[in-house]
Every structure is written in structure tokens, then in C-alpha cells.
Design an enzyme around this catalytic site. Structure first.
Site, PDB file in Angstrom:
ATOM      1  N   GLU A 214     -11.083 106.930  31.127  1.00 36.53           N
ATOM      2  CA  GLU A 214     -10.617 107.783  30.018  1.00 36.53           C
ATOM      3  C   GLU A 214     -11.706 107.951  28.968  1.00 36.53           C
ATOM      4  O   GLU A 214     -12.457 106.998  28.719  1.00 36.53           O
ATOM      5  CB  GLU A 214      -9.411 107.111  29.331  1.00 36.53           C
ATOM      6  CG  GLU A 214      -8.147 107.209  30.103  1.00 36.53           C
ATOM      7  CD  GLU A 214      -6.950 106.578  29.377  1.00 36.53           C
ATOM      8  OE1 GLU A 214      -6.000 106.245  30.063  1.00 36.53           O
ATOM      9  OE2 GLU A 214      -6.992 106.418  28.130  1.00 36.53           O
TER      10      GLU A 214
ATOM     11  N   HIS B  15      -2.739 110.062  27.361  1.00 37.46           N
ATOM     12  CA  HIS B  15      -2.430 108.684  26.964  1.00 37.46           C
ATOM     13  C   HIS B  15      -1.547 108.642  25.706  1.00 37.46           C
ATOM     14  O   HIS B  15      -1.955 108.126  24.657  1.00 37.46           O
ATOM     15  CB  HIS B  15      -3.711 107.865  26.758  1.00 37.46           C
ATOM     16  CG  HIS B  15      -3.484 106.385  26.952  1.00 37.46           C
ATOM     17  ND1 HIS B  15      -4.423 105.553  27.514  1.00 37.46           N
ATOM     18  CD2 HIS B  15      -2.418 105.596  26.659  1.00 37.46           C
ATOM     19  CE1 HIS B  15      -3.945 104.311  27.550  1.00 37.46           C
ATOM     20  NE2 HIS B  15      -2.726 104.318  27.044  1.00 37.46           N
TER      21      HIS B  15
ATOM     22  N   ARG C  91      -1.989 102.347  34.038  1.00 38.49           N
ATOM     23  CA  ARG C  91      -3.435 102.470  33.886  1.00 38.49           C
ATOM     24  C   ARG C  91      -3.992 103.324  35.026  1.00 38.49           C
ATOM     25  O   ARG C  91      -3.549 103.220  36.175  1.00 38.49           O
ATOM     26  CB  ARG C  91      -4.117 101.103  33.925  1.00 38.49           C
ATOM     27  CG  ARG C  91      -3.980 100.298  32.651  1.00 38.49           C
ATOM     28  CD  ARG C  91      -4.746 100.906  31.466  1.00 38.49           C
ATOM     29  NE  ARG C  91      -4.648 100.109  30.262  1.00 38.49           N
ATOM     30  CZ  ARG C  91      -3.752 100.285  29.286  1.00 38.49           C
ATOM     31  NH1 ARG C  91      -2.863 101.270  29.356  1.00 38.49           N
ATOM     32  NH2 ARG C  91      -3.746  99.500  28.223  1.00 38.49           N
TER      33      ARG C  91
END
Ligand code: DGY
Length: 318
Positions: free
Chosen positions: A266, A284, A237
Site C-alpha cells: 500500500e 484502507h 491485509r
């Protein structure tokens, strides 16, 4: 009567059909990312939510959710986007999707470490612009084989990274909340603190979950423990890393290169990351294979199904 499920993001067709066979479902055909306010209003009078990593469901949002909602099945292994304690206090069960994305994510972690260490971004630009010629000193990177790999967070994904890294002849070191059984650590060397792990690592793989404790765990102070020229990869993360501190470390050579798939806030990316050459970025993609995404939605569906059958869902996290 079928239970009503609000699905926040579009799923693969087969997964949506499966859900529709079990529940009364509202899908997100346009795959719009809903704001917390929209999640609150659109899920009114539903029994459950199938959410994703893009849905920030914090304590305030939870307090405003309809009291009919009894479960949030997050279609992800990470659940840092949901305040699970606030959910518990309101009597809402939260589930995640472990196991099914371990391999895909560990594969990406290796790609990040290789892409960063072997200067894949610069290589791509050189190839694309036709500004290159083979020479003995052209785009020299760092070799991953036979190096020491530090793994921060030796859960399922950390261990799957270790397994792959061993095929590169890497020596595995790790830091975790607690030492693993010798079976699970499988030759890995445990470090009881971050400092000791960082001092040993030539490559560092970030694999711990996002929690209040791990927020900005990689910061100006902890980056100082690294050797010069460490390669860092992050498929966990974004908020585990203090971006400003990482940018400094990338500029001053503490970090040779950083490969990352996940970002603070994000889909925004820290603007400096877009300027630096010693960085290898992906959007991602950790779990982005058809098989894995199918499995994630299937697992979230199973958690909903079990819950409404009165069973404890296998992936309850609160
Ligand atoms: C997860 O499951 O937490 C992944 O980050 C989703 O891609």
C-alpha cells in the site's frame, strides 16, 4: 521529567492534545509518511514511538533504532508492519489497539462482500456515464442472503463479521488456528483446514492477521479449492493474497468478484485490479470513522502511559 514520544503520523487534534499533556511529543504536522531511515533518525534519543500501519519497522530498522526507545505503540490492531521478535530481542515492547476497531472493520467487510457481489463498481460507472436502463438482465449480481459464508480467521473481527452475516441469514463456516468454544463460535461450523473451508464457501471473508504464516495464504493452489463463482472480501491485509493468482481467478471465474480494502505494498494497487470490472476497491477505510480513529489513538496513548508508569500495557504483543 516527561518521556519523549515520537509520533509518526498526524492524529486527530484531541488525541494530539492528550499526548502533549502526558509526554514531550514531536508531532508530524504535515502527515508525511517517513521512510525507515527517517524514522530512525527522527526518533533518535526518544523514549517511545507512536507508529501506524504505514510505518514498516522491520528487523533492520529496529536494529538501528536509538537504544533509548523502549516501546513502539502501534496505532492499529494489525502489527505485521513491525518485527515484534526483533523488537523483543532489543528490549522494545510493542503494543497494538484491539477491540476498538472491530465494529468499524466488520462493517466494511460486509460492504466489501456486498459491493463485490452486487457489482457496485460497474453500477456506479453505469450510473455516472448515464449508460444504463433498467432491464431484467441488467448487472445481475450474486445474492448474499442465505448463502454459506466462510470466515478465514475467527478472531474478534471475524466473529463480528459472522454476527452481521447472520442477519443476512448466512450459514457461518470458519477456519482458525484452533476451534473456538461453542460460546464464541456461536453456531459457526469449524473446518480444521483451509481446503475444507474453501470447498464449502459461497462467500469468503478474509479476517486473519498478517503473519509470516499467512503471507500469500490465498494462492494458486488454495484458490483451486474454491467453488466456481465465489465472492471474496478482504479487510485484513493485502499480503495474505497472492495478487497474480487472484487476478487469474477473477478472470477464469473461480472468483466471481473480489472486494478489498487492503493491498500488497500500500498505497500501490496491483495494476490489473484497476482494470478488472469484477472488483470493488476501497482505500484502507476499515477503521476510518472518527470515533474509531479517536479510540485507536487513545488506546495507543494509554499503552504508552501505562508502560511509562511501570505497568504492563494491556495490549502488549511481544
Ligand atoms: C488496523 O488497525 O490494523 C487497521 O488496518 C488500520 O486501519
Amino acid at each position: 521529567m516527561k518521556k519523549k514520544i515520537f509520533v509518526t503520523r498526524r492524529l486527530l487534534k484531541e488525541n494530539e492534545e492528550k499526548l502533549q499533556s502526558l509526554f514531550e511529543v514531536t508531532l508530524n504536522k504535515d502527515d508525511k509518511i517517513y521512510s525507515p531511515q527517517e524514522i530512525i533518525s527522527r526518533s533518535k534519543n526518544y523514549d517511545g514511538i507512536l507508529s501506524s500501519v504505514t510505518d514498516p519497522i522491520n528487523a533492520d530498522t529496529i536494529s538501528k533504532l536509538s537504544s533509548s526507545i523502549k516501546i513502539i505503540a502501534n496505532g492499529a490492531v494489525g502489527f505485521g508492519n513491525i518485527d515484534i521478535q526483533a523488537a523483543k530481542a532489543k528490549g522494545i515492547t510493542v503494543t497494538n489497539t484491539p477491540d476498538v476497531l472491530t465494529d468499524a472493520t466488520a462493517d466494511i467487510q460486509i460492504l466489501l462482500l456486498l459491493g463485490a457481489s452486487r457489482r457496485a463498481y460497474e453500477g456506479r460507472i453505469a450510473a455516472e456515464t448515464q449508460k444504463w436502463k433498467w432491464s431484467f438482465d441488467f448487472l445481475l449480481g450474486k445474492q448474499m442472503s442465505n448463502k454459506r459464508l466462510g470466515i478465514l480467521g475467527m478472531g474478534r473481527i471475524g466473529r463480528a463479521v459472522a454476527k452481521r452475516a447472520k442477519a443476512f441469514g448466512m450459514e457461518i463456516h470458519y477456519h482458525n488456528r484452533s476451534k473456538l468454544s461453542s460460546d464464541l463460535e456461536d453456531g459457526g461450523i469449524y473446518h480444521k483446514d483451509l481446503k475444507s473451508l474453501f470447498e464449502q464457501s459461497e462467500f469468503l471473508s478474509i479476517n486473519c492477521p498478517a503473519t509470516p504464516e499467512t503471507k500469500n495464504l490465498i494462492n494458486r493452489e488454495t484458490l483451486k479449492y474454491l467453488k466456481e463463482n465465489t465472492v471474496v472480501g478482504n479487510a485484513a491485509r493485502g499480503d495474505i493474497v497472492d495478487d497474480e493468482a487472484m487476478v487469474e481467478a477473477l478472470k477464469n471465474g473461480t472468483v466471481f468478484a473480489y472486494g478489498l480494502d487492503v493491498y500488497n505494498g500500500e498505497p500501490k494497487i496491483h495494476p490489473e485490479y484497476l482494470k478488472l470490472k469484477n472488483i470493488f476497491l476501497l482505500p484502507h477505510l476499515g477503521s476510518a470513522t472518527k470515533r474509531t480513529r479517536w479510540d485507536m489513538a487513545y488506546r495507543a496513548t494509554k499503552n504508552l502511559e501505562d508502560f511509562f508508569l511501570g505497568k504492563k500495557p494491556q495490549d502488549q504483543v511481544n
